[in-house]
Scaffold this active site. Sequence first.
Site, PDB file in Angstrom:
ATOM      1  N   TRP A   1      -3.704  -1.622  -1.026  1.00 11.68           N
ATOM      2  CA  TRP A   1      -3.995  -2.691  -1.857  1.00 11.68           C
ATOM      3  C   TRP A   1      -4.271  -3.927  -1.059  1.00 11.68           C
ATOM      4  O   TRP A   1      -3.518  -4.260  -0.163  1.00 11.68           O
ATOM      5  CB  TRP A   1      -2.642  -2.884  -2.512  1.00 11.68           C
ATOM      6  CG  TRP A   1      -2.497  -4.212  -3.278  1.00 11.68           C
ATOM      7  CD1 TRP A   1      -1.930  -5.364  -2.986  1.00 11.68           C
ATOM      8  CD2 TRP A   1      -2.880  -4.372  -4.784  1.00 11.68           C
ATOM      9  NE1 TRP A   1      -1.773  -6.202  -3.940  1.00 11.68           N
ATOM     10  CE2 TRP A   1      -2.184  -5.912  -5.108  1.00 11.68           C
ATOM     11  CE3 TRP A   1      -3.216  -3.730  -5.732  1.00 11.68           C
ATOM     12  CZ2 TRP A   1      -2.577  -6.285  -6.227  1.00 11.68           C
ATOM     13  CZ3 TRP A   1      -3.528  -4.177  -6.957  1.00 11.68           C
ATOM     14  CH2 TRP A   1      -3.126  -5.406  -7.262  1.00 11.68           C
TER      15      TRP A   1
ATOM     16  N   ASN B   1       1.337   0.089   6.150  1.00  9.85           N
ATOM     17  CA  ASN B   1       1.704  -0.500   4.831  1.00  9.85           C
ATOM     18  C   ASN B   1       2.325  -1.989   5.226  1.00  9.85           C
ATOM     19  O   ASN B   1       3.197  -1.816   6.216  1.00  9.85           O
ATOM     20  CB  ASN B   1       2.528   0.269   3.953  1.00  9.85           C
ATOM     21  CG  ASN B   1       3.215  -0.678   2.926  1.00  9.85           C
ATOM     22  OD1 ASN B   1       2.687  -1.616   2.351  1.00  9.85           O
ATOM     23  ND2 ASN B   1       4.508  -0.274   2.566  1.00  9.85           N
ATOM     24  N   GLY B   2       1.972  -3.031   4.675  1.00 12.11           N
ATOM     25  CA  GLY B   2       2.568  -4.343   5.374  1.00 12.11           C
ATOM     26  C   GLY B   2       1.619  -5.287   5.782  1.00 12.11           C
ATOM     27  O   GLY B   2       0.342  -5.232   5.699  1.00 12.11           O
TER      28      GLY B   2
ATOM     29  N   ARG C   1       1.092   1.584  -6.033  1.00 10.22           N
ATOM     30  CA  ARG C   1       1.256   0.734  -4.909  1.00 10.22           C
ATOM     31  C   ARG C   1       0.010   0.319  -4.356  1.00 10.22           C
ATOM     32  O   ARG C   1       0.014  -0.812  -3.517  1.00 10.22           O
ATOM     33  CB  ARG C   1       1.895   1.278  -3.705  1.00 10.22           C
ATOM     34  CG  ARG C   1       3.380   2.113  -3.980  1.00 10.22           C
ATOM     35  CD  ARG C   1       4.001   2.606  -2.746  1.00 10.22           C
ATOM     36  NE  ARG C   1       4.041   1.600  -1.727  1.00 10.22           N
ATOM     37  CZ  ARG C   1       5.038   0.848  -1.473  1.00 10.22           C
ATOM     38  NH1 ARG C   1       6.091   0.994  -2.439  1.00 10.22           N
ATOM     39  NH2 ARG C   1       5.202  -0.104  -0.517  1.00 10.22           N
TER      40      ARG C   1
ATOM     41  N   GLU D   1       8.805 -20.040 -20.150  1.00 15.71           N
ATOM     42  CA  GLU D   1       8.628 -18.369 -19.555  1.00 15.71           C
ATOM     43  C   GLU D   1       9.901 -17.740 -19.924  1.00 15.71           C
ATOM     44  O   GLU D   1       9.317 -16.498 -20.309  1.00 15.71           O
ATOM     45  CB  GLU D   1       8.539 -18.532 -18.173  1.00 15.71           C
ATOM     46  CG  GLU D   1       8.430 -17.243 -17.227  1.00 15.71           C
ATOM     47  CD  GLU D   1       7.211 -16.484 -17.808  1.00 15.71           C
ATOM     48  OE1 GLU D   1       6.353 -16.892 -18.523  1.00 15.71           O
ATOM     49  OE2 GLU D   1       7.085 -15.277 -17.075  1.00 15.71           O
TER      50      GLU D   1
ATOM     51  N   GLU E   1       7.993 -11.359 -25.956  1.00 15.65           N
ATOM     52  CA  GLU E   1       6.996 -10.249 -25.894  1.00 15.65           C
ATOM     53  C   GLU E   1       7.612  -8.930 -25.617  1.00 15.65           C
ATOM     54  O   GLU E   1       6.968  -7.959 -26.053  1.00 15.65           O
ATOM     55  CB  GLU E   1       5.945 -10.553 -24.709  1.00 15.65           C
ATOM     56  CG  GLU E   1       6.693 -10.712 -23.358  1.00 15.65           C
ATOM     57  CD  GLU E   1       5.566 -11.165 -22.193  1.00 15.65           C
ATOM     58  OE1 GLU E   1       4.099 -10.958 -22.344  1.00 15.65           O
ATOM     59  OE2 GLU E   1       6.031 -11.505 -21.029  1.00 15.65           O
TER      60      GLU E   1
ATOM     61  N   LYS F   1       9.190 -14.168 -22.404  1.00 17.38           N
ATOM     62  CA  LYS F   1       9.618 -12.937 -21.872  1.00 17.38           C
ATOM     63  C   LYS F   1      10.256 -12.516 -23.099  1.00 17.38           C
ATOM     64  O   LYS F   1      10.094 -11.113 -23.288  1.00 17.38           O
ATOM     65  CB  LYS F   1      10.524 -12.961 -20.467  1.00 17.38           C
ATOM     66  CG  LYS F   1      10.026 -13.373 -19.315  1.00 17.38           C
ATOM     67  CD  LYS F   1       9.079 -12.350 -18.838  1.00 17.38           C
ATOM     68  CE  LYS F   1       7.496 -12.374 -19.070  1.00 17.38           C
ATOM     69  NZ  LYS F   1       6.552 -12.945 -18.186  1.00 17.38           N
TER      70      LYS F   1
ATOM     71  N   HIS G   1      14.546 -35.043 -31.298  1.00 20.13           N
ATOM     72  CA  HIS G   1      13.272 -35.469 -31.908  1.00 20.13           C
ATOM     73  C   HIS G   1      12.923 -34.234 -33.082  1.00 20.13           C
ATOM     74  O   HIS G   1      11.710 -34.478 -33.491  1.00 20.13           O
ATOM     75  CB  HIS G   1      12.169 -35.790 -31.047  1.00 20.13           C
ATOM     76  CG  HIS G   1      12.589 -36.945 -30.080  1.00 20.13           C
ATOM     77  ND1 HIS G   1      12.904 -38.331 -30.666  1.00 20.13           N
ATOM     78  CD2 HIS G   1      12.930 -36.870 -28.777  1.00 20.13           C
ATOM     79  CE1 HIS G   1      13.111 -38.864 -29.589  1.00 20.13           C
ATOM     80  NE2 HIS G   1      13.213 -38.160 -28.466  1.00 20.13           N
TER      81      HIS G   1
ATOM     82  N   CYS H   1       0.717  -1.209  -0.095  1.00 19.41           N
ATOM     83  CA  CYS H   1       0.150   0.108   0.123  1.00 19.41           C
ATOM     84  C   CYS H   1       0.942   1.259  -0.067  1.00 19.41           C
ATOM     85  O   CYS H   1       2.130   1.192   0.263  1.00 19.41           O
ATOM     86  CB  CYS H   1      -0.860   0.036   1.387  1.00 19.41           C
ATOM     87  SG  CYS H   1      -1.673  -1.471   1.560  1.00 19.41           S
TER      88      CYS H   1
ATOM     89  N   LYS I   1      -2.122  -5.476 -20.283  1.00 13.56           N
ATOM     90  CA  LYS I   1      -1.950  -5.990 -18.881  1.00 13.56           C
ATOM     91  C   LYS I   1      -3.088  -6.837 -18.464  1.00 13.56           C
ATOM     92  O   LYS I   1      -2.704  -8.118 -18.164  1.00 13.56           O
ATOM     93  CB  LYS I   1      -2.065  -4.886 -17.983  1.00 13.56           C
ATOM     94  CG  LYS I   1      -1.347  -5.547 -16.578  1.00 13.56           C
ATOM     95  CD  LYS I   1       0.195  -6.211 -16.619  1.00 13.56           C
ATOM     96  CE  LYS I   1       0.564  -6.727 -15.355  1.00 13.56           C
ATOM     97  NZ  LYS I   1       1.489  -7.730 -15.569  1.00 13.56           N
TER      98      LYS I   1
HETATM   99  C1  F6R Z   1       3.085 -12.395 -20.078  1.00 15.36           C
HETATM  100  C2  F6R Z   1       1.914 -12.232 -19.346  1.00 15.36           C
HETATM  101  C3  F6R Z   1       0.615 -12.809 -19.775  1.00 15.36           C
HETATM  102  C4  F6R Z   1      -0.164 -13.107 -18.652  1.00 15.36           C
HETATM  103  C5  F6R Z   1      -1.612 -13.655 -19.283  1.00 15.36           C
HETATM  104  C6  F6R Z   1      -2.641 -14.054 -17.863  1.00 15.36           C
HETATM  105  O1  F6R Z   1       4.226 -11.720 -19.372  1.00 15.36           O
HETATM  106  O2  F6R Z   1       1.830 -11.404 -18.425  1.00 15.36           O
HETATM  107  O3  F6R Z   1       0.953 -13.818 -20.641  1.00 15.36           O
HETATM  108  O4  F6R Z   1       0.330 -14.041 -17.981  1.00 15.36           O
HETATM  109  O5  F6R Z   1      -2.294 -12.773 -20.089  1.00 15.36           O
HETATM  110  O6  F6R Z   1      -2.848 -12.877 -17.267  1.00 15.36           O
HETATM  111  P1  F6R Z   1      -3.405 -13.305 -15.832  1.00 15.36           P
HETATM  112  O7  F6R Z   1      -2.398 -13.927 -15.040  1.00 15.36           O
HETATM  113  O8  F6R Z   1      -3.749 -11.840 -15.480  1.00 15.36           O
HETATM  114  O9  F6R Z   1      -4.514 -14.101 -15.977  1.00 15.36           O
END
Ligand code: F6R
Length: 609
Positions: free
Chosen positions: A74, A98-99, A27, A482, A489, A486, A505, A2, A604
């Site tokens: 948060w 906060n915490g 935050r 993963e 993207e 990264k 294979h 927070c 996001k």
């Molecule tokens: C990649 C990324 C996405 C999310 C995906 C699911 O860095 O952030 O692949 O992981 O869109 O999103 P959430 O976890 O919010 O359901």
Amino acid sequence: MCGIVGYIGEQEATSIIFEGLRKLEYRGYDSAGIATLQPDGIAVRRSEGKLLNLEKLLREQPLAGSIGIGHTRWATHGRPSETNAHPHRAGSIVVVHNGIIENYLGLKEQLQAAGHKFSSQTDTEVIAHLVEERLKTAGSFEVAVRTALQELQGAFAVCILCKDQPDTLIAAKVGSPMVVGLGQGEFFVASDIPAILAHTREMVFMEDGELAVFNGRSACFSTIAGAPLEKKARHIDWSPLMAEKGGYKHFMLKEIHEQPRAVRDTIAGRLQEQQGDVYLEDLGYADAALQTVQRMVIVACGTSWHAALTGKFLIEGHCRIPVEIDIASEFRYRSPVIDEKTLVMVISQSGETADTLAALREAKKLGAMNLAICNVLDSSIARDAAGVIYTHAGPEIGVASTKAFVTQLTALYLFTIRLGRAIGRLSVSEGQQMIADLKKVPELLEQTLKLNGQTEKIARQYMNARDFLYLGRGRNFPIALEGALKLKEISYIHAEGYPAGEMKHGPIALIDEHVPVVVLVPKNSTYEKTVSNMEEVIARSGRVIALCSEGDHEVQDKAEATLELPELSDDLDPILLSVPLQLLAYHIAVLKGTDVDQPRNLAKSVTVE
Ligand code: F6R
């Protein structure tokens, strides 16, 4: 996570605090509030939702006064609502925090027995009541605060006001950030620099266990126990934008560096070391219900799906319950075999991903037990699922998920212990060992972050490659996926993750002297096999970047570049391995000049199917 802001001086406190909170909205943003000391007591304004709502309330009901505290929340304990919003009041005391207070339940029971009436579900309210209670015997506000704070376990940064002490603001810190800004006859307190940068650039950084008493025109620093301290101010010359990112160039880099804290918060208050068990407050299923689970299906998208893949290894390995992993956008359309003995777990950082939400609803329709791992409190998925394990990563702003991912791995590990203990497949001593390993993670993450500089050099060396391969075996295969995601993207370089043993294979045909191959080869149960796979790549002129255990000279001699990681355990290596992969993608993207925090074509939170 927070944000808190405090002010004491001659100016009108509310606008200074409100502007500070605006800078801290990153935050947390599910509710907010401000309290000011006034001649006739302390006035509080709080509202649910973003700061806009508080702003509207303050227009309708302004707050005068030149001493005040504010908070943007948060949620961790207690859903986002006005009642759970800070500041919290008990009698003459008002607190922002906060915490996470780990022992709040025990303290709450004691205080209730002493006649205290609680109005929220938060851990924070306990602090206000505890100070109020200690005030009865302490003789002064300051002593009451010191006594109460020493009874708290967990992490906190707090600002506290007392109605009967009209010239005083007390701030303290244990485990959560707090900075003090020094003005001309005035002081500013905040969780982070940007909140107060417009007023002063002279800042004192409080350390854990420290307390500051602001009394009129003076500030006195001491330990919480009362030993006086001399604190030196530092001049901050960051630009406001730099300050919002904590001095980092991008939110993604900041969030990568927050991972030790994020994991610490995710495990805080949940470990029951003696019993070799964990406490998951919103799990929704008691032992008897968990004992009926015959199989599990974990459903998620993207990075969260990669977390799910490692979950299979954890749960099958320790609980011997079969686990299937499904991509959320596929799940509903393949007529999944689900019944009331199936536990369907969904994983989502945002809790709003449309495909994952639809999968959860499908599972519920089919009568499955259901559970979510989620980062956003009270999000659609968290509300819909019968049980939730919250990750306490705090708001993730960079589109590429980093700290949310490692906390999802942490939550899966915690769930594995709980399930294993509930169904009797994990002994007390096995649970204890798993907990002991988990406790090492935050510190080992700090250590792993020191690879940042070395990773940047490697990024320079390989940034012009057209394709990358990432190889791992077992639980590290999802981490290879993963790592590749990264890189794809944020740098727009084509990258693939493969199980290392699968190369022969087909994919090995791709290898030549132009293709960097990132091999995850920590000293674990598949170490020898992975080394052999690495050699197959080297024999075809592939350029190997190896992520290996510290002091592994065999791998160092073979690979073109190496990053050495601390040794941990098969189950937890994926958490540590994630960090250099995030850093590698980050530095390559920066060198290529892409928009790291908001890569093209991405959002996001994906709320469309
Ligand atoms: C990649 C990324 C996405 C999310 C995906 C699911 O860095 O952030 O692949 O992981 O869109 O999103 P959430 O976890 O919010 O359901």
